[in-house]
Design a protein around this motif. Sequence first.
Motif, mmCIF file in Angstrom:
data_model
loop_
_atom_site.group_PDB
_atom_site.id
_atom_site.type_symbol
_atom_site.label_atom_id
_atom_site.label_comp_id
_atom_site.label_asym_id
_atom_site.label_seq_id
_atom_site.Cartn_x
_atom_site.Cartn_y
_atom_site.Cartn_z
ATOM 1 N N LEU A 142 0.805 -1.253 -0.010
ATOM 2 C CA LEU A 142 0.087 0.192 0.035
ATOM 3 C C LEU A 142 0.859 1.332 -0.038
ATOM 4 O O LEU A 142 1.968 1.189 0.579
ATOM 5 C CB LEU A 142 -0.972 0.048 1.034
ATOM 6 C CG LEU A 142 -1.866 -1.074 1.378
ATOM 7 C CD1 LEU A 142 -2.633 -1.151 2.759
ATOM 8 C CD2 LEU A 142 -3.056 -1.079 0.320
ATOM 9 N N SER A 143 0.295 2.334 -0.550
ATOM 10 C CA SER A 143 1.058 3.538 -0.473
ATOM 11 C C SER A 143 1.252 3.874 1.005
ATOM 12 O O SER A 143 0.578 3.329 1.793
ATOM 13 C CB SER A 143 0.349 4.673 -1.412
ATOM 14 O OG SER A 143 -1.024 5.066 -0.452
ATOM 15 N N LYS A 144 2.189 4.869 1.424
ATOM 16 C CA LYS A 144 2.512 5.175 2.787
ATOM 17 C C LYS A 144 1.039 5.833 3.412
ATOM 18 O O LYS A 144 0.459 5.616 4.401
ATOM 19 C CB LYS A 144 3.530 6.346 2.999
ATOM 20 C CG LYS A 144 4.895 5.509 2.702
ATOM 21 C CD LYS A 144 5.008 4.544 3.678
ATOM 22 C CE LYS A 144 6.428 3.671 3.288
ATOM 23 N NZ LYS A 144 6.499 2.377 3.621
ATOM 24 N N GLU A 145 0.162 6.534 2.628
ATOM 25 C CA GLU A 145 -0.762 7.186 2.922
ATOM 26 C C GLU A 145 -2.124 6.258 3.189
ATOM 27 O O GLU A 145 -2.603 6.583 4.231
ATOM 28 C CB GLU A 145 -1.564 8.151 2.023
ATOM 29 C CG GLU A 145 -0.674 9.376 1.719
ATOM 30 C CD GLU A 145 0.582 9.254 0.806
ATOM 31 O OE1 GLU A 145 0.774 8.144 0.124
ATOM 32 O OE2 GLU A 145 1.257 10.247 0.768
ATOM 33 N N HIS A 146 -2.044 5.144 2.404
ATOM 34 C CA HIS A 146 -3.070 4.189 2.876
ATOM 35 C C HIS A 146 -2.895 3.250 4.090
ATOM 36 O O HIS A 146 -3.622 2.895 4.770
ATOM 37 C CB HIS A 146 -3.324 3.524 1.579
ATOM 38 C CG HIS A 146 -3.771 4.175 0.406
ATOM 39 N ND1 HIS A 146 -3.866 4.015 -0.994
ATOM 40 C CD2 HIS A 146 -4.808 5.210 0.491
ATOM 41 C CE1 HIS A 146 -4.661 4.843 -1.802
ATOM 42 N NE2 HIS A 146 -4.965 5.599 -0.775
ATOM 43 N N GLU A 168 -4.288 15.497 9.774
ATOM 44 C CA GLU A 168 -4.505 17.089 9.602
ATOM 45 C C GLU A 168 -5.088 17.041 8.096
ATOM 46 O O GLU A 168 -4.802 17.651 7.258
ATOM 47 C CB GLU A 168 -3.385 17.809 9.457
ATOM 48 C CG GLU A 168 -2.758 18.056 10.853
ATOM 49 C CD GLU A 168 -1.650 18.529 10.777
ATOM 50 O OE1 GLU A 168 -0.632 18.746 9.944
ATOM 51 O OE2 GLU A 168 -1.160 19.488 11.989
ATOM 52 N N CYS A 169 -6.348 16.243 7.809
ATOM 53 C CA CYS A 169 -7.055 16.131 6.761
ATOM 54 C C CYS A 169 -8.466 15.899 6.871
ATOM 55 O O CYS A 169 -8.897 15.473 8.042
ATOM 56 C CB CYS A 169 -6.536 15.043 5.675
ATOM 57 S SG CYS A 169 -6.742 13.307 6.604
ATOM 58 N N PRO A 170 -9.361 16.208 5.897
ATOM 59 C CA PRO A 170 -10.744 15.993 6.113
ATOM 60 C C PRO A 170 -11.036 14.424 6.545
ATOM 61 O O PRO A 170 -10.204 13.706 6.009
ATOM 62 C CB PRO A 170 -11.311 16.538 4.891
ATOM 63 C CG PRO A 170 -10.461 17.059 4.156
ATOM 64 C CD PRO A 170 -9.082 16.708 4.637
ATOM 65 N N ILE A 171 -12.207 14.391 7.174
ATOM 66 C CA ILE A 171 -12.646 12.906 7.767
ATOM 67 C C ILE A 171 -12.831 12.343 6.195
ATOM 68 O O ILE A 171 -12.848 10.976 6.210
ATOM 69 C CB ILE A 171 -13.845 13.040 8.612
ATOM 70 C CG1 ILE A 171 -13.890 11.615 9.394
ATOM 71 C CG2 ILE A 171 -15.032 13.612 8.055
ATOM 72 C CD1 ILE A 171 -14.803 11.812 10.403
ATOM 73 N N GLY A 172 -13.448 12.752 5.212
ATOM 74 C CA GLY A 172 -13.608 12.236 4.066
ATOM 75 C C GLY A 172 -12.608 11.606 3.135
ATOM 76 O O GLY A 172 -12.624 10.643 2.662
ATOM 77 N N THR A 173 -11.369 12.399 3.519
ATOM 78 C CA THR A 173 -10.164 11.924 2.944
ATOM 79 C C THR A 173 -9.736 10.623 3.728
ATOM 80 O O THR A 173 -9.447 9.603 3.059
ATOM 81 C CB THR A 173 -9.271 12.939 3.101
ATOM 82 O OG1 THR A 173 -9.517 14.262 2.425
ATOM 83 C CG2 THR A 173 -7.702 12.387 2.553
ATOM 84 N N VAL A 174 -9.869 10.594 4.926
ATOM 85 C CA VAL A 174 -9.492 9.125 5.700
ATOM 86 C C VAL A 174 -10.574 8.134 5.214
ATOM 87 O O VAL A 174 -9.905 6.854 4.906
ATOM 88 C CB VAL A 174 -9.835 9.509 7.137
ATOM 89 C CG1 VAL A 174 -9.611 8.104 7.917
ATOM 90 C CG2 VAL A 174 -8.998 10.628 7.899
ATOM 91 N N ALA A 175 -11.748 8.196 5.079
ATOM 92 C CA ALA A 175 -12.847 7.418 4.680
ATOM 93 C C ALA A 175 -12.398 6.820 3.437
ATOM 94 O O ALA A 175 -12.354 5.497 3.003
ATOM 95 C CB ALA A 175 -14.174 7.813 4.868
ATOM 96 N N ASN A 179 -10.908 3.126 2.282
ATOM 97 C CA ASN A 179 -11.715 2.226 1.262
ATOM 98 C C ASN A 179 -10.986 2.008 0.086
ATOM 99 O O ASN A 179 -10.881 0.784 -0.125
ATOM 100 C CB ASN A 179 -12.730 3.031 0.890
ATOM 101 C CG ASN A 179 -13.769 2.294 -0.338
ATOM 102 O OD1 ASN A 179 -14.114 1.123 -0.036
ATOM 103 N ND2 ASN A 179 -13.953 2.660 -1.331
ATOM 104 N N ALA A 180 -9.872 2.776 -0.207
ATOM 105 C CA ALA A 180 -8.977 2.674 -1.279
ATOM 106 C C ALA A 180 -8.055 1.555 -0.753
ATOM 107 O O ALA A 180 -7.498 0.723 -1.246
ATOM 108 C CB ALA A 180 -8.153 3.801 -1.595
ATOM 109 N N ALA A 181 -7.433 1.460 0.361
ATOM 110 C CA ALA A 181 -6.592 0.544 1.016
ATOM 111 C C ALA A 181 -7.293 -0.904 0.894
ATOM 112 O O ALA A 181 -6.825 -2.103 0.610
ATOM 113 C CB ALA A 181 -6.369 0.842 2.423
ATOM 114 N N ILE A 182 -8.578 -0.790 1.359
ATOM 115 C CA ILE A 182 -9.448 -2.134 1.560
ATOM 116 C C ILE A 182 -9.373 -2.823 0.082
ATOM 117 O O ILE A 182 -9.056 -4.036 -0.167
ATOM 118 C CB ILE A 182 -10.552 -2.163 2.196
ATOM 119 C CG1 ILE A 182 -10.423 -1.708 3.646
ATOM 120 C CG2 ILE A 182 -11.428 -3.264 2.021
ATOM 121 C CD1 ILE A 182 -11.732 -1.367 4.512
#
Length: 196
Positions: A142-146, A168-175, A179-182
């Motif tokens: 996975l990318s580091k962000e994921h 330090e990002c929007p909750i939508g970005t986390v979601a 999802n992308a990681a899964i």
Amino acid sequence: MIHTDEQLMLSVKDGNRDAFRILTERHYTNTLNFIYRFVKNRTLAEDLCQETFLRLWRCVPSYRPIAKFRTFLYHIAKNVCLKQLAKEQRTPQVESLDTHYGDDDEYSPPIAVAMADTRCSPDALLIAKETYEAIQTAIAKLSKEHQVVFRLTEVQGLSYQEVATILECPIGTVASRKNAAIQQLRKFLAPYRANL
């Protein structure tokens, strides 16, 4: 009298060093485990964990209990990990062939713990080992962000809101990243699942 982490941190800000010791005792193991999952080296994880608590100490004068203390602490740990990972990408790493997981290594992968359980059959151990290795390999792809989002939510059990604060990002970005990681993990593990 049991104090919340936030109360303890404010007490540290007022000069109470014992409060910092209590905070360290409460959170050291979980923070160390979090860092270890990124660097996969016990000695390095211990060094980075100490660096995390040193940075926490330096943040005491400016601390304000806006977010949960754990979120604040993991934000620091994440930055320490990312700085280390960036440094490693610039410097080629040589891994010793003598490195192995010992029985006394509390950070051994679960398969090492399972092997100590004599009730497990050799076939069950082999399946557990292969499954563990496949999952770890998939997560590493996975990318580091994921990876960060996946580990914070699935391994550390943080809420999306806590992760959003840490990153330090929007909750939508986390979601979205979760999802992308899964989806990526499903793709990476598809060949393995087909063989089961």
